[in-house]
Every structure is written in C-alpha cells, then in structure tokens.
Scaffold this active site. Structure first.
Site, PDB file in Angstrom:
ATOM      1  N   ASP A 287       0.849  -1.123  -0.003  1.00 26.59           N
ATOM      2  CA  ASP A 287       0.171  -0.105  -0.154  1.00 26.59           C
ATOM      3  C   ASP A 287       0.851   1.333   0.123  1.00 26.59           C
ATOM      4  OD1 ASP A 287      -2.529   1.203   0.303  1.00 26.59           O
ATOM      5  OD2 ASP A 287      -1.596   1.835   2.243  1.00 26.59           O
ATOM      6  N   GLU A 329       1.074  -0.655  -5.105  1.00 24.45           N
ATOM      7  CA  GLU A 329       0.058   0.485  -5.374  1.00 24.45           C
ATOM      8  C   GLU A 329       0.692   1.587  -5.391  1.00 24.45           C
ATOM      9  OE1 GLU A 329      -3.184   3.093  -3.746  1.00 24.45           O
ATOM     10  OE2 GLU A 329      -1.359   2.672  -2.715  1.00 24.45           O
TER      11      GLU A 329
HETATM   12  C1  GLC Z   1      -4.163   3.173  -0.246  1.00 24.81           C
HETATM   13  C2  GLC Z   1      -5.604   2.728  -0.370  1.00 24.81           C
HETATM   14  C3  GLC Z   1      -6.554   3.830   0.257  1.00 24.81           C
HETATM   15  C4  GLC Z   1      -6.318   4.410   1.505  1.00 24.81           C
HETATM   16  C5  GLC Z   1      -4.802   4.845   1.468  1.00 24.81           C
HETATM   17  C6  GLC Z   1      -4.185   4.899   2.832  1.00 24.81           C
HETATM   18  O1  GLC Z   1      -3.682   3.724  -1.487  1.00 24.81           O
HETATM   19  O2  GLC Z   1      -5.797   2.380  -1.727  1.00 24.81           O
HETATM   20  O3  GLC Z   1      -7.616   3.385   0.100  1.00 24.81           O
HETATM   21  O4  GLC Z   1      -6.871   5.295   1.616  1.00 24.81           O
HETATM   22  O5  GLC Z   1      -3.831   3.917   0.968  1.00 24.81           O
HETATM   23  O6  GLC Z   1      -3.843   3.691   3.420  1.00 24.81           O
HETATM   24  C1  GLC Z   2      -3.567   8.944  -3.952  1.00 24.05           C
HETATM   25  C2  GLC Z   2      -2.518   8.218  -3.425  1.00 24.05           C
HETATM   26  C3  GLC Z   2      -2.788   6.766  -3.403  1.00 24.05           C
HETATM   27  C4  GLC Z   2      -4.346   6.599  -2.521  1.00 24.05           C
HETATM   28  C5  GLC Z   2      -5.303   7.485  -3.076  1.00 24.05           C
HETATM   29  C6  GLC Z   2      -6.499   7.309  -2.328  1.00 24.05           C
HETATM   30  O1  GLC Z   2      -3.803   8.968  -5.236  1.00 24.05           O
HETATM   31  O2  GLC Z   2      -1.506   8.359  -4.144  1.00 24.05           O
HETATM   32  O3  GLC Z   2      -1.832   6.214  -2.640  1.00 24.05           O
HETATM   33  O4  GLC Z   2      -4.619   5.319  -2.667  1.00 24.05           O
HETATM   34  O5  GLC Z   2      -4.656   8.761  -3.068  1.00 24.05           O
HETATM   35  O6  GLC Z   2      -7.470   8.291  -2.801  1.00 24.05           O
END
Ligand code: GLC
Ligand code: GLC
Length: 627
Positions: A287, A329
């Site tokens: 993540d 991600e």
């Molecule tokens: C990620 C998840 C998102 C979350 C963020 C913080 O990118 O996909 O849903 O809010 O990380 O953990």
């Molecule tokens: C941003 C971050 C991503 C997260 C997302 C959640 O795009 O880069 O990591 O999941 O916000 O909305």
C-alpha cells in the site's frame, strides 16, 4: 570494489556465526535456508547497507534481521514450503491467461471470513484465481479508512473472524486454485497500534518509530514541498498530538507514517510481513509505496530509497517466504509507476494509467490516449505483470502524463477539468453518475467516485451502460497481466448513497462505490434479459475465451502492424460504427474468427465495429511468426 567484497565477507561471517550461535538456542540446521542465504545475502546486505550503513549498529541490525528470517522460515508450514518449491520451478505462474482477480470487502461482500469461505463455489463459477480481501486487520472504530489504519497486523478484526480462520481460508482457497491477496499497509499504522500508543505516551524508543517533532519548525519545512492527499480530512501532512508534539500523517489524522530511516522499524515491519506470509498469504498489496521514504527538501514521494526499501523487503521474502509476491500500489505519474515494477521489487503492479484512460476514452469517445499508452507504456520487464482493472475501491485520479497528452494536442489541466465535470454529471449530455472526491479548491484537483455501472450510465440508459461496462472490461481482459474485477461489477451494481449515514464513512465519498453484496442482482445473473444477466454473460464469455487463449497472456503487447501472434483485440469507443479497411489487415490471411461470438469474418472486406463493440480476432499472419 575490493572493499565491498571484504565488507560483504565480514558481514557474512558475523551473520553466519550469529545463526550458528542461535542453533544452540532453538534454531535447527537447515540446508534449504542456508542455500537461500548464500544466494540472496549479498543483495540484502547491500540494500540494507545503502539504507542504514551510516549507522554504527547497521551490521548488528542486519544480523538480527537475518535471524528473524531464519526463525520465521523454521516456523513456515510444510505445505507452504512445498508451495515455495513448486513456484520456484514455475516462477511465471501469475502470468497465465487463466489468472483472474476479484476484490471485495469481507464485511460488505460476505459479512465475515466464514461468509467468504461460503462464496468459494461462486468464485469458482466466475473463474477467479486471485482474491484480494480488503484490509481485515484490527483497526479503530468507526474511523479506519476502510481498514487502512491498522492497529495490529497479527489480529483479524474481531467483527470479521480470527487469524485461525484467515489461515484456514487461505488453505481452502489454495485447494480451489485461488491465491489470497491482502494488503501490507506498511507506510503507516493507526494511532491505536501499540507502537503509536507508546509513542503518544512519550516512550522515546517508539517515538522514533514515527516522524514526531516537538514544534512546527520541521513540519513547516517538510510541508513546503509535500502534496496534500486528503485535504478535505486535514490540510498539510502533520497533526498535533495531545502532548503538543507533531506527527506525520500523510492520509488521515489517525494514520501515522512509519519512520523507515530507523532500521528497527524496517525489522519490525519485516517481522509482521513474514508473519502474514506464514498464514498462507500469496501476494501482498504494498500500500502507498510512493510515500514510504521522506527527505527534507523533496516532495517525499517516489524517492530512490522507497525503491531500495521495497527491494530490501523483497530480499527478505526471498530468504524466508520465497513464494510471496508483491503488488505495487503507486497511483502516480506513469514514469514513476513503472519504476516499482521489477522481479526484484514488485512483481505485480496496479495499472492506474490504463484504468484512467479507459474512463477517459468512454467520456471522449476517442481512444487516442489509451492507444498511445498501450503502445508506449504497457510493456514491462520479464517476470512481472500488470494488474489491469476498470476500477478499484479507490477514486479515479487522472494520472496520465501531461507530456503524452500534449503530443495529441490535449491540455492536461483542462482535460482533467472536463473529465471531472463529465463524471460528476455536470457536463451536458453526460451519462455518468459519479461523485467528486477530495475536491481541492486550492489546486483545482479533484478525483471521481462511483461504481462501474453508475459511471457507465446504468441510471440513464441501461442498455448502453451494459455495452460500456463490457467494452471497458474488454481492455483489461485482452492486455495480458492479471485482470482484476471489483466484485459486484460483474452484475452491474450501482452507487450506494447510504454511506452518508454510516458511522465513519459520512465524509468519504469513496464509500459510494463500496456497496454491500447485491443479493438480488446476483440472483438475476443467469437471466440475459436483465442488465445483470447481460453484463454477467458478456464478462463470463471474455473470461472463458481468455482462459482458452494463451496468446492473451504475457507482459508485452505487440503492435497491430507487426503482430506476429494470432489474436487481434479491437474495441470501438465511439458512438458510431467504425470501419477498418481491408488494407489494415494486409499482414494476415483473409479468413478470421471473432473468438467471442465465434463469427467468421472475411478481412478482405475490412472490419466494421458497431458503437461500443469489441472483437477478439483469431488471425493468421502471412509471415511465419518470428518469435
Ligand atoms: C491506499 C488505499 C486507500 C487508502 C490509502 C491510505 O492507497 O488504496 O484506500 O486510503 O492507501 O492507506
Ligand atoms: C492518492 C495516493 C494513493 C491513494 C489515493 C487514495 O492517489 O497516491 O496512494 O490510494 O490517494 O485516494
């Protein structure tokens, strides 16, 4: 050079003698582990040294890390070790054209882990080989960012079940040919994690686990260059603690960023990672990888050390959980997304560019940007794969490269404004029923929430919406890698506005596209006269054809003109019929078949696609394939 060799030998000597010493204290001799130590220690050492070499205790820290790996390996079950061995002989298992992913929230989709277990027959009906369960660990209530604020990596949220149940679910899924994917939320913990509580109580050891400062001096200096991720939740990147200190919180106030400049944090998180691996998790969704390293004077995103850290975690897996894979991600500029993808770093990665450009093409009825991305940004290294998807649990951000758009005469800023207004149905004639997410008046930035069906216009014109849903999925299903379905989308599930009255969700519009299991819609999935049935039948057909068409596997695409494989995927994003003249197919014999409908085509007549139609043509190249 010589110096590195000597250092390497010195480090090996210290590590090996520590391993030997531990033998007396319970560690058993293990030729298998030692073989892997021989192979991967130099990599781990050099990565660890590059992160922590400036500290006097770096070698002791490394030694301790290797001991953790040895102990974790010793605890790994014989079944998992057998899987490790099997995957060593089939390292590209995840690149098969039979791979199909699904993602869901345990509670919303099936109430509990037991409920997920009961859905295995359905997963098999669909053809899933990869199941991503959204964060299911202990988390604060009611605010946990959908579980992305973790209070313990070793405890399942009691509402969902227990760690024992997770372990047996993993085994049962495996018996049914399904790999289990869970998140490794390693950029931050919740403020209720033990480490955070100790830090909040002033414990200096645990204060060092986070980025905590006595006053605003350094927070102000960092914030000068750092982007706000959830500006509606809190501006800036720091929040004030009860005792007046300031702690880094990139996302929500209750998600505290871990301090990886501290090797204790790396070791502690490596231990949590190996614990999860030993429960039978196959793939960890890494993540928020872009944010894991901070350095004053930089945007603190995508720093080189973020890659070093991921590689070091990867090296830890190669020692102690060799079949575990990482999925990156990184929802950032496409150049940066690509940098996380490597067999030595993250073997899998979300493909946010393809996702965003599918929506861009649906809105504009023009696939130029998508075609450009497929041509220039799709091919990734051997031993890796994209996870291609139409939508996820998160918002849609328009992460295409402005430079790419510029070449096609498109101004990125204006185009994003158009896309946002189109998808929130403010643009005249829009079919989409999306909702804004994190509207930022300071920067003009905004992202989009909504289920696939609602963004495709299910509320406006179900028949056209069904066509758009299928067209959208035809892209991830025909571009290699692992296609990932958001479960519920395969029966055309629409937005759920009920989130506005759910405790903890009211202020986060992403919940509009995280609805509960749509039992009635699933019940209609076999009736092709319903929108549910039409979507389901169309997707099932693509899934079946893909599973029987090895050409649809792989990490690289071949340009249409030079195609030396034998399947051509065509998709018409326009609202009018489009004809490809016979000359387009000059390299192929005239007889072709659409694999999806089994219709025979005569390429000498050219090919006409109806609005929103897609075809997967089995063709015969006139030149014998070169590869
Ligand atoms: C990620 C998840 C998102 C979350 C963020 C913080 O990118 O996909 O849903 O809010 O990380 O953990
Ligand atoms: C941003 C971050 C991503 C997260 C997302 C959640 O795009 O880069 O990591 O999941 O916000 O909305």
């Amino acid at each position: 050079m010589q110096e590195t060799v000597n250092e390497d030998q010195e480090a090996r000597r210290q590590v090996l003698s520590a391993v030997a010493r531990e033998r007396g204290a319970g560690l058993r001799p293990d030729p298998e582990f030692e073989r892997r130590l021989d192979e991967h220690f130099p990599t781990l050492r050099s990565l660890f040294h590059s992160l922590y070499g400036a500290r006097t205790d770096w070698l002791d820290q490394l030694t301790e890390l290797v001991l953790q790996c040895a102990r974790s390996w010793q605890e790994r079950s014989p079944e998992l070790k057998a899987l490790d061995a099997e995957r060593e002989t089939t390292p590209n298992w995840f690149q098969s054209n039979r791979m199909l992913g699904g993602v869901c929230y345990v509670d919303r989709y099936a109430n509990s882990l037991e409920g997920v277990r009961e859905r295995i027959p359905y997963f098999k009906e669909l053809g899933l080989t990869y199941l991503h369960l959204m964060p299911l660990f202990l988390a604060p209530e009611p605010h946990s960012d959908g579980g992305y604020a973790v209070s313990s990596y070793r405890e399942v949220n009691p509402r969902l079940g227990t760690m024992n149940q997770l372990r047996s679910l993993a085994a049962e899924l495996k018996d049914n040919g399904i790999s289990l994917v869970v998140d490794f939320i390693f950029n931050h913990t919740s403020d209720e994690h033990d480490w955070a509580r100790k830090a909040a109580a002033g414990d200096p050891e645990y204060s060092d686990y986070y980025w905590i400062f006595p006053d605003r001096t350094l927070p102000d200096a960092f914030e000068a260059n750092v982007r706000e991720i959830f500006p509606e939740n809190h501006p800036g990147s720091f929040i004030q603690m009860e005792d007046g200190r300031w702690v880094w919180a990139t996302f929500h106030t209750y998600q505290w960023d871990l301090n990886y400049a501290n090797p204790e944090v790396f070791r502690a998180m490596a231990a949590e990672m190996l614990f999860l691996a030993n429960q039978g998790i196959d793939i960890l969704r890494m993540d928020a990888v872009a944010f894991i390293w901070k350095q004053l004077g930089t945007p603190c995103e995508n720093l080189p050390q973020a890659h070093t850290l991921l590689r070091a975690f990867n090296a830890v897996c190669r020692l102690a959980a060799p079949s575990l894979l990482f999925k990156s991600e990184a929802i950032v500029h496409p150049d940066e997304v690509a940098l996380y993808i490597s067999p030595a770093e993250c073997q899998l990665s979300y493909n946010p560019l393809q996702m965003a450009l599918i929506w861009e093409s649906l809105a504009t009825r023009d696939a130029s940007l998508l075609a450009q991305a497929l041509e220039r940004r799709h091919n990734i290294p051997e031993g890796t794969a994209w996870v291609n998807y139409v939508r996820s649990h998160d918002d849609i951000g328009w992460t295409f490269a402005d430079e790419d758009a510029e070449e096609l005469g498109i101004n990125g800023f204006d185009h994003r404004r158009f896309l946002n207004s189109f998808y929130v149905n403010r643009f005249p004639g829009s079919f989409a029923h999306g909702v804004p997410f994190q509207d930022n008046p300071k920067t003009g930035d905004c992202r989009i929430s909504g289920t696939t069906a609602s963004l495709c216009g299910m509320e406006v014109d179900p028949a056209e919406a069904v066509e758009r849903i299928l067209l959208a999925h035809s892209v991830p299903f025909s571009t290699g890698g692992v296609p990932l379905l958001y479960l519920g989308d395969e029966v055309g599930q629409v937005n759920d506005y009920g989130y506005a009255s759910e405790p903890g969700h009211e202020e986060d519009s992403r919940w509009v596209h995280r609805p509960h299991f749509p039992a009635e819609q699933y019940a209609r999935r076999m009736d092709p006269a319903t929108p549910e049935g039409a979507v389901y039948a169309g997707l099932k057909r693509m899934i079946e054809v893909r599973a029987n068409t090895p050409e649809l596997a792989g990490t690289t695409l071949v340009d249409f003109a030079t195609n030396n494989r034998s399947v051509l995927a065509l998709a018409n994003f326009s609202d009018s019929a489009q004809t490809l003249p016979a000359a387009t197919f000059g390299g192929f014999s005239a007889a072709a078949v659409d694999l999806l409908s089994e219709a025979a085509l005569h390429l000498d007549d050219g090919v006409t696609l109806l609005p929103r139609q897609y075809l997967w043509l089995r063709v015969t190249p006139l030149q014998p394939p070169t590869k």
